[in-house]
Design a protein around this motif. Structure first.
Motif, PDB file in Angstrom:
ATOM      1  N   ALA A 107       0.840  -1.206   0.000  1.00  0.00           N
ATOM      2  CA  ALA A 107       0.000   0.000   0.000  1.00  0.00           C
ATOM      3  C   ALA A 107       0.874   1.255   0.000  1.00  0.00           C
ATOM      4  O   ALA A 107       0.605   2.215  -0.738  1.00  0.00           O
ATOM      5  CB  ALA A 107      -0.939   0.000   1.205  1.00  0.00           C
ATOM      6  N   ALA A 108       1.927   1.251   0.802  1.00  0.00           N
ATOM      7  CA  ALA A 108       2.826   2.412   0.853  1.00  0.00           C
ATOM      8  C   ALA A 108       3.610   2.564  -0.449  1.00  0.00           C
ATOM      9  O   ALA A 108       3.835   3.681  -0.912  1.00  0.00           O
ATOM     10  CB  ALA A 108       3.782   2.289   2.045  1.00  0.00           C
ATOM     11  N   ILE A 109       4.004   1.448  -1.050  1.00  0.00           N
ATOM     12  CA  ILE A 109       4.722   1.495  -2.333  1.00  0.00           C
ATOM     13  C   ILE A 109       3.813   2.099  -3.391  1.00  0.00           C
ATOM     14  O   ILE A 109       4.218   2.987  -4.143  1.00  0.00           O
ATOM     15  CB  ILE A 109       5.188   0.086  -2.767  1.00  0.00           C
ATOM     16  CG1 ILE A 109       6.253  -0.445  -1.806  1.00  0.00           C
ATOM     17  CG2 ILE A 109       5.705   0.098  -4.198  1.00  0.00           C
ATOM     18  CD1 ILE A 109       6.543  -1.928  -1.960  1.00  0.00           C
ATOM     19  N   ARG A 110       2.584   1.632  -3.440  1.00  0.00           N
ATOM     20  CA  ARG A 110       1.620   2.130  -4.427  1.00  0.00           C
ATOM     21  C   ARG A 110       1.412   3.630  -4.250  1.00  0.00           C
ATOM     22  O   ARG A 110       1.462   4.397  -5.211  1.00  0.00           O
ATOM     23  CB  ARG A 110       0.294   1.386  -4.288  1.00  0.00           C
ATOM     24  CG  ARG A 110      -0.738   1.781  -5.316  1.00  0.00           C
ATOM     25  CD  ARG A 110      -2.054   0.995  -5.085  1.00  0.00           C
ATOM     26  NE  ARG A 110      -2.966   1.184  -6.174  1.00  0.00           N
ATOM     27  CZ  ARG A 110      -3.719   2.267  -6.349  1.00  0.00           C
ATOM     28  NH1 ARG A 110      -3.647   3.277  -5.506  1.00  0.00           N
ATOM     29  NH2 ARG A 110      -4.544   2.350  -7.383  1.00  0.00           N
ATOM     30  N   LYS A 111       1.198   4.043  -3.012  1.00  0.00           N
ATOM     31  CA  LYS A 111       0.972   5.469  -2.723  1.00  0.00           C
ATOM     32  C   LYS A 111       2.196   6.300  -3.118  1.00  0.00           C
ATOM     33  O   LYS A 111       2.071   7.358  -3.738  1.00  0.00           O
ATOM     34  CB  LYS A 111       0.655   5.650  -1.234  1.00  0.00           C
ATOM     35  CG  LYS A 111       0.292   7.054  -0.851  1.00  0.00           C
ATOM     36  CD  LYS A 111      -0.154   7.142   0.599  1.00  0.00           C
ATOM     37  CE  LYS A 111      -0.574   8.561   0.898  1.00  0.00           C
ATOM     38  NZ  LYS A 111      -1.329   8.672   2.123  1.00  0.00           N
ATOM     39  N   ALA A 112       3.381   5.809  -2.764  1.00  0.00           N
ATOM     40  CA  ALA A 112       4.617   6.533  -3.093  1.00  0.00           C
ATOM     41  C   ALA A 112       4.809   6.631  -4.605  1.00  0.00           C
ATOM     42  O   ALA A 112       5.161   7.693  -5.121  1.00  0.00           O
ATOM     43  CB  ALA A 112       5.818   5.839  -2.445  1.00  0.00           C
ATOM     44  N   LEU A 113       4.561   5.544  -5.313  1.00  0.00           N
ATOM     45  CA  LEU A 113       4.752   5.561  -6.764  1.00  0.00           C
ATOM     46  C   LEU A 113       3.756   6.480  -7.465  1.00  0.00           C
ATOM     47  O   LEU A 113       4.110   7.166  -8.423  1.00  0.00           O
ATOM     48  CB  LEU A 113       4.679   4.149  -7.344  1.00  0.00           C
ATOM     49  CG  LEU A 113       5.878   3.258  -7.032  1.00  0.00           C
ATOM     50  CD1 LEU A 113       5.643   1.841  -7.533  1.00  0.00           C
ATOM     51  CD2 LEU A 113       7.162   3.832  -7.598  1.00  0.00           C
ATOM     52  N   LEU A 114       2.526   6.512  -6.989  1.00  0.00           N
ATOM     53  CA  LEU A 114       1.549   7.437  -7.568  1.00  0.00           C
ATOM     54  C   LEU A 114       2.020   8.880  -7.373  1.00  0.00           C
ATOM     55  O   LEU A 114       1.934   9.700  -8.292  1.00  0.00           O
ATOM     56  CB  LEU A 114       0.167   7.245  -6.931  1.00  0.00           C
ATOM     57  CG  LEU A 114      -0.585   5.993  -7.363  1.00  0.00           C
ATOM     58  CD1 LEU A 114      -1.851   5.826  -6.525  1.00  0.00           C
ATOM     59  CD2 LEU A 114      -0.918   6.039  -8.840  1.00  0.00           C
ATOM     60  N   ARG A 115       2.535   9.177  -6.196  1.00  0.00           N
ATOM     61  CA  ARG A 115       3.016  10.530  -5.915  1.00  0.00           C
ATOM     62  C   ARG A 115       4.251  10.851  -6.771  1.00  0.00           C
ATOM     63  O   ARG A 115       4.375  11.950  -7.317  1.00  0.00           O
ATOM     64  CB  ARG A 115       3.347  10.685  -4.436  1.00  0.00           C
ATOM     65  CG  ARG A 115       3.726  12.102  -4.067  1.00  0.00           C
ATOM     66  CD  ARG A 115       3.669  12.319  -2.558  1.00  0.00           C
ATOM     67  NE  ARG A 115       3.800  13.730  -2.296  1.00  0.00           N
ATOM     68  CZ  ARG A 115       4.962  14.385  -2.321  1.00  0.00           C
ATOM     69  NH1 ARG A 115       6.084  13.745  -2.582  1.00  0.00           N
ATOM     70  NH2 ARG A 115       5.001  15.683  -2.077  1.00  0.00           N
ATOM     71  N   LEU A 116       5.151   9.903  -6.898  1.00  0.00           N
ATOM     72  CA  LEU A 116       6.353  10.124  -7.700  1.00  0.00           C
ATOM     73  C   LEU A 116       6.011  10.314  -9.174  1.00  0.00           C
ATOM     74  O   LEU A 116       6.609  11.145  -9.853  1.00  0.00           O
ATOM     75  CB  LEU A 116       7.335   8.961  -7.525  1.00  0.00           C
ATOM     76  CG  LEU A 116       7.938   8.843  -6.128  1.00  0.00           C
ATOM     77  CD1 LEU A 116       8.784   7.584  -6.021  1.00  0.00           C
ATOM     78  CD2 LEU A 116       8.737  10.074  -5.762  1.00  0.00           C
TER      79      LEU A 116
END
Length: 170
Positions: free
Chosen positions: A139-148
């Motif tokens: 979940a954190a990876i997904r959120k971080a990648l969307l932001r990046l």
């Protein structure tokens, strides 16, 4: 075959650019269509397909953000495919505020400041990804990648805004 395997590399978030380059150029020499000119049509077609796949793999893995997104998909983390969808309300507000600020920027210096902030934030986010992958926090990876992905797109928008301001001054 995934991009890492195609280049003979272990699947990893972090790659040394020189290692990637060596692997790509070695494989590209092997499959370059010019080496298959005198071969039968099926071999020429395979060489052409392999060369195209190698180019795609190299392009994807060379860029740290596209590599991270690709690596995430290998780990079963799905992102919206269009690159525009933001399903995180907090990120959506951040995006809207930043775009408004960019739209209202009236000088190259203001645009440059916004672009610099976005690029620095992107670099910090990329640096934080290995720990998220190590923790397998999907979940954190997904959120971080969307932001990046948003930050990368914002930097492109800032470059376009800068060019428009420069043209208007000329």
């Amino acid at each position: 075959m995934d991009h890492f395997a195609r280049l003979g590399l272990p699947a990893a978030l972090e790659l040394e650019p020189a290692t990637l380059d060596r692997a790509y150029f070695a494989r590209q020499r092997q499959w370059h269509p010019d080496r298959f000119v005198a071969k039968p049509p099926d071999e020429r077609a395979r060489a052409s397909a392999e060369a195209a796949a190698l180019n795609d793999a190299y392009r994807t893995l060379k860029d740290p953000l596209s590599r991270a997104i690709y690596f995430a998909t290998l780990k079963g983390i799905e992102l919206p495919g269009d690159g525009k969808t933001i399903d995180d309300p907090e990120l959506l507000m951040e995006v809207m505020d930043a775009r408004e600020e960019l739209h209202e920027a009236s000088s190259v210096a203001e645009v440059d400041a916004l672009a610099t902030f976005a690029r620095e934030d992107l670099q910090k986010g990329l640096a934080g990804l290995p720990s998220l992958f190590l923790a397998n926090d999907k979940a954190a990876i997904r959120k971080a990648l969307l932001r990046l992905r948003y930050l990368d797109k914002f930097a492109d928008e800032a470059r376009a805004r800068r060019m428009n301001l420069e043209r208007a001054k000329a």
